[in-house]
Every structure is written in structure tokens, then in C-alpha cells.
Design an enzyme around this catalytic site. Structure first.
Site, PDB file in Angstrom:
ATOM      1  N   LYS A 121     -11.074  19.282  -4.865  1.00  0.00           N
ATOM      2  CA  LYS A 121     -11.336  17.849  -4.923  1.00  0.00           C
ATOM      3  C   LYS A 121     -12.888  17.857  -5.062  1.00  0.00           C
ATOM      4  O   LYS A 121     -13.308  16.648  -5.674  1.00  0.00           O
ATOM      5  CB  LYS A 121     -11.024  17.246  -3.507  1.00  0.00           C
ATOM      6  N   LYS A 203       4.727  21.192 -12.684  1.00  0.00           N
ATOM      7  CA  LYS A 203       5.257  20.208 -11.894  1.00  0.00           C
ATOM      8  C   LYS A 203       5.146  18.762 -12.571  1.00  0.00           C
ATOM      9  O   LYS A 203       3.882  18.228 -12.979  1.00  0.00           O
ATOM     10  CB  LYS A 203       5.027  20.386 -10.557  1.00  0.00           C
ATOM     11  N   LYS A 206       1.871  12.428 -10.781  1.00  0.00           N
ATOM     12  CA  LYS A 206       1.799  11.134 -10.924  1.00  0.00           C
ATOM     13  C   LYS A 206       0.332  10.929 -11.423  1.00  0.00           C
ATOM     14  O   LYS A 206       0.184   9.877 -11.885  1.00  0.00           O
ATOM     15  CB  LYS A 206       2.170  10.185  -9.550  1.00  0.00           C
TER      16      LYS A 206
HETATM   17  P1  ATP Z   1      -0.913  14.187  -7.731  1.00  0.00           P
HETATM   18  O1  ATP Z   1       0.177  14.335  -9.020  1.00  0.00           O
HETATM   19  O2  ATP Z   1      -1.706  12.968  -7.569  1.00  0.00           O
HETATM   20  O3  ATP Z   1      -1.493  15.388  -7.578  1.00  0.00           O
HETATM   21  P2  ATP Z   1       1.452  14.610  -6.375  1.00  0.00           P
HETATM   22  O4  ATP Z   1       2.249  13.678  -7.279  1.00  0.00           O
HETATM   23  O5  ATP Z   1       1.386  16.015  -6.381  1.00  0.00           O
HETATM   24  O6  ATP Z   1      -0.122  13.870  -6.537  1.00  0.00           O
HETATM   25  P3  ATP Z   1       1.129  14.113  -3.438  1.00  0.00           P
HETATM   26  O7  ATP Z   1       0.896  12.669  -2.977  1.00  0.00           O
HETATM   27  O8  ATP Z   1       0.243  15.321  -3.274  1.00  0.00           O
HETATM   28  O9  ATP Z   1       1.939  13.969  -4.915  1.00  0.00           O
HETATM   29  O10 ATP Z   1       2.518  14.743  -2.702  1.00  0.00           O
HETATM   30  C1  ATP Z   1       3.444  14.020  -1.865  1.00  0.00           C
HETATM   31  C2  ATP Z   1       4.608  14.990  -1.535  1.00  0.00           C
HETATM   32  O11 ATP Z   1       5.414  15.218  -2.718  1.00  0.00           O
HETATM   33  C3  ATP Z   1       3.964  16.516  -1.109  1.00  0.00           C
HETATM   34  O12 ATP Z   1       4.897  16.833  -0.122  1.00  0.00           O
HETATM   35  C4  ATP Z   1       4.346  17.259  -2.230  1.00  0.00           C
HETATM   36  O13 ATP Z   1       4.804  18.600  -2.000  1.00  0.00           O
HETATM   37  C5  ATP Z   1       5.666  16.462  -2.900  1.00  0.00           C
HETATM   38  N1  ATP Z   1       5.679  16.798  -4.467  1.00  0.00           N
HETATM   39  C6  ATP Z   1       4.786  16.225  -5.301  1.00  0.00           C
HETATM   40  N2  ATP Z   1       5.139  16.640  -6.649  1.00  0.00           N
HETATM   41  C7  ATP Z   1       6.389  17.156  -6.537  1.00  0.00           C
HETATM   42  C8  ATP Z   1       7.279  17.448  -7.748  1.00  0.00           C
HETATM   43  N3  ATP Z   1       7.105  17.682  -8.905  1.00  0.00           N
HETATM   44  N4  ATP Z   1       8.578  18.092  -7.280  1.00  0.00           N
HETATM   45  C9  ATP Z   1       8.796  18.080  -5.764  1.00  0.00           C
HETATM   46  N5  ATP Z   1       8.089  17.678  -5.037  1.00  0.00           N
HETATM   47  C10 ATP Z   1       6.749  16.996  -5.379  1.00  0.00           C
END
Ligand code: ATP
Ligand code: LTN
Length: 338
Positions: A121, A203, A206
């Protein structure tokens, strides 16, 4: 005997939080949030909107305010029940910032410097490498330790922070006597990794620039069906789970999670049918799964007074539990309690 036969054993405790930094995706839902709902009967749960963590990167105030309300509404809409679990907004429980300071004085500079999220970050936001970003894991340790949970359900990305929480808890217990339960990370079951619809080796995220790569929990039916229709697959035209078929494997996992069907059942259902039919079925199953959530979401967002009342009750209950931990530690540290 102190444990009479008819007394049910204490349920294990569990805590997790999510930052209000955008609308969650199908990946967040199937990989994290849905598990919280599934686990809330088995465990004594505490779940929070981690808004104080969100300001470690710059946020626009009006947008943050809206996103906090949206995330809280979404947690209610997916089925987290304030009668069963503690459900609250982190910034509304002052004990989090108070414990964070007490723990900050028990966290080493070197430990925080090794955190990969901080390194990532601070590269990404090189113009704003602030103290909060550095102390992020200490605030997370405070979130967790305040509620004395046995388990913390997290994705792989948060494992390092959980390990640090355990180290801090063990250190404080060693110096001041038993204050904290030392929690374990809880590794969540299948469907833990939903892939991008456009690049199925990555993965679903968002923050992806390509909106067709993810399903937002608030996408309407047409958008969901359209995004699945455009999902990247392969040229074999056979719905089966196999190595090298990342796109189809991902769609099968999503369809399985949405309908409860096994891979064999899905293969049988689509035997001899093309990808067009399959993609449409996946889109409709996901839309069917999300539409009751979206209806509830609209109701919660449409009644601000009720939403704020739920936040207030949640914060009061959380503050009661959290204060006990802070008072216990302050006393052991030598502070004069009033
Ligand atoms: P960003 O896309 O902004 O990096 P993110 O979508 O990875 O964010 P976070 O807010 O960091 O989401 O994660 C919230 C939770 O969702 C965490 O426990 C993470 O492990 C889970 N998570 C995020 N993306 C996935 C995915 N594609 N599949 C399964 N679990 C996920
Ligand atoms: N850092 C986590 C969110 C988070 C959290 C927590 C998770 C903040 N406090 C306490 C578990 C327990 C994330 O970004 N997913």
C-alpha cells in the site's frame, strides 16, 4: 461441580471485519461474507464495518459516510442477525482506538515494517504513507483482542496480520499476566477463491478496472446475466471441471455455490449443451441468489432511522464487551481507573 451436566458448553467466539471501501463482489460474498452467516449459529460472532481502517488511504467524506451505511446494510441484508451476533461500526466503539494505543506501545517497529500489505500500500499510495497505514495491523489486533475471540475468519491476504495479533497478545499476556485469548485464524471452506470473469487465472477483485470482470452484490439481473454471457471460457464447448479450463471451472464453482449442486450434477445437467445455455443458467442462478439480498438492502437503506438505531444498539453492546477488556488491561498496566 462448576460445570453442571445440563449446562451447554460455551460456544466458541469468532470475530471478523470488512472495510467499507466499495461494494463487495461475488468473490467477497462467497469467499468471506456468506461464511460469516453460515457460522453465526455455531459460534458467538462479532462482525464490524472497519471504517477506521478505511481512512489509512484518503477517503472522500460524503462517499465514506454512504459506504459505511451501505456496508452495514449489506451485512444485515445477507442475513447477519443482530439478535445472534454483535454487529457494529468500528468508529462508533471508542475502545478500538483506545486499545490500539495501548497495543501500539507493545508493537515493534520492525514487526510493522515487515508487513507485506504495508509495503504494497505504501507503494500504491506513495504520496500518503501515514502513521495510520503503518499502524494498521495494531488497530486490527485491537479489533480482534477486544472481543476475546477463539477464531478470526480471514482470507490468505490477512494471515500475516493475524499472526502479528497472536504475537502481540502473547507478549502482553507474558508481560502483564493473562489478559487476552490468543486467537487462531479460521481457514474458510470451499469457494474461497472466485476468479475474474475476464481473466480467470486471477481473483475477482472489486478494484479491477474492467467492470465486466466482477459481479457487484448490487448489480441488477440484466447486468449479471450480461457479465456472465461475456465471461471468458475456452473453445472445447463441454461443461466439465478439468485442469486448464479455468473459465469453466470458475463458472462451475460459482454455479455450485449458488445452487448447492455438485460438479457431477452440473456436468450431467449440461451434458451435450453449449456454453451459451450454461452461462445463462449461471447468470440466472446468481441473480436469484442475490435478488433477496438486494431487496432487503433497499429496505434498510430506505429507512435511515432504523439503520441508525441498529448501529446504536450494536455499538452499545460492543462497547460494553470491549470496555471490559480495556479496563482489565489498563489496570494491569498500572493506570489509575476511576
Ligand atoms: P480489493 O479488490 O480492493 O483488493 P478485495 O475485493 O480483495 O479488495 P477485501 O476487502 O480486501 O476485498 O477482502 C474482504 C474479504 O473478502 C477478505 O476476507 C478476502 O479474503 C475475501 N475475498 C476477496 N476477494 C475474494 C475472491 N475473489 N474470492 C474469495 N474471497 C475473496
Ligand atoms: N484488514 C481486513 C479488515 C479487518 C479485519 C479486522 C479482519 C479490519 N479489522 C479484524 C479481521 C479481523 C481486510 O482488509 N480484509
Amino acid at each position: 461441580m462448576c460445570n453442571p451436566v445440563n449446562e451447554a458448553p460455551r460456544k466458541k467466539r469468532m470475530l471478523s471485519c470488512i472495510q467499507p471501501t466499495g461494494t463487495p463482489t461475488l468473490g467477497n460474498y462467497l469467499g468471506a461474507l456468506k461464511n460469516w452467516v453460515d457460522l453465526q449459529d455455531e459460534f458467538e460472532g462479532a462482525f464490524a464495518v472497519a471504517d477506521l481502517h478505511a481512512i489509512t488511504v484518503r477517503q472522500e467524506p460524503a462517499k465514506l459516510r454512504r459506504q459505511i451505511a451501505e456496508m452495514f446494510s449489506l451485512l444485515l441484508s445477507i442475513g447477519l442477525d443482530p439478535e445472534k451476533s454483535l454487529l457494529f461500526v468500528q468508529s462508533q466503539v471508542p475502545a478500538h482506538t483506545e486499545l490500539c494505543w495501548l497495543l501500539a506501545c507493545c508493537t515493534q517497529f520492525g514487526e510493522l515494517s515487515r508487513m507485506t500489505q504495508f509495503k504494497d500500500k505504501s507503494q500504491k499510495h506513495a504520496d500518503n504513507i501515514n502513521l495510520g497505514l503503518f499502524a494498521y495491523p495494531t488497530l486490527m489486533a485491537a479489533d480482534i483482542l477486544l472481543y476475546q475471540p477463539d477464531y478470526v475468519p480471514v482470507g490468505a491476504d490477512q494471515k500475516q496480520h493475524c499472526e502479528l495479533t497472536r504475537d502481540i497478545a502473547t507478549r502482553v499476556n507474558g508481560v502483564y499476566g493473562n489478559v487476552f485469548t490468543v486467537p487462531e485464524p479460521y481457514i474458510m471452506k470451499a469457494c474461497a477463491r472466485v476468479r475474474s470473469l475476464q481473466a480467470p487465472t486471477q481473483k475477482m477483485s472489486k478494484s479491477d478496472e474492467n467492470q465486466n470482470s466482477y459481479i457487484s452484490l448490487l448489480d441488477d439481473r440484466d447486468t449479471i446475466v450480461r457479465k456472465f454471457k461475456r465471461a471468458v471460457t475456452d473453445s472445447e464447448a463441454s461443461v466439465r471441471y478439468a485442469e486448464g479450463k479455468d473459465g469453466i471451472n470458475n463458472l462451475m464453482e460459482i454455479y455450485g455455490a449458488a445452487t448447492g449442486r455438485s460438479f457431477e450434477e452440473i456436468e450431467r445437467e449440461f451434458d451435450g449443451r453449449g456454453y451459451g445455455d450454461f452461462k445463462l443458467a449461471v447468470g440466472e442462478a446468481v441473480a436469484d441468489m442475490l435478488s433477496p439480498i438486494q431487496e432487503k438492502f433497499a429496505t434498510y437503506m430506505g429507512d435511515r432511522a432504523q439503520l441508525e438505531a441498529l448501529m446504536k444498539t450494536g455499538a452499545e453492546h460492543a462497547q460494553y464487551v470491549a470496555n471490559r477488556t480495556v479496563q482489565k488491561l489498563k489496570k494491569k498496566m498500572g493506570f489509575v481507573l476511576l
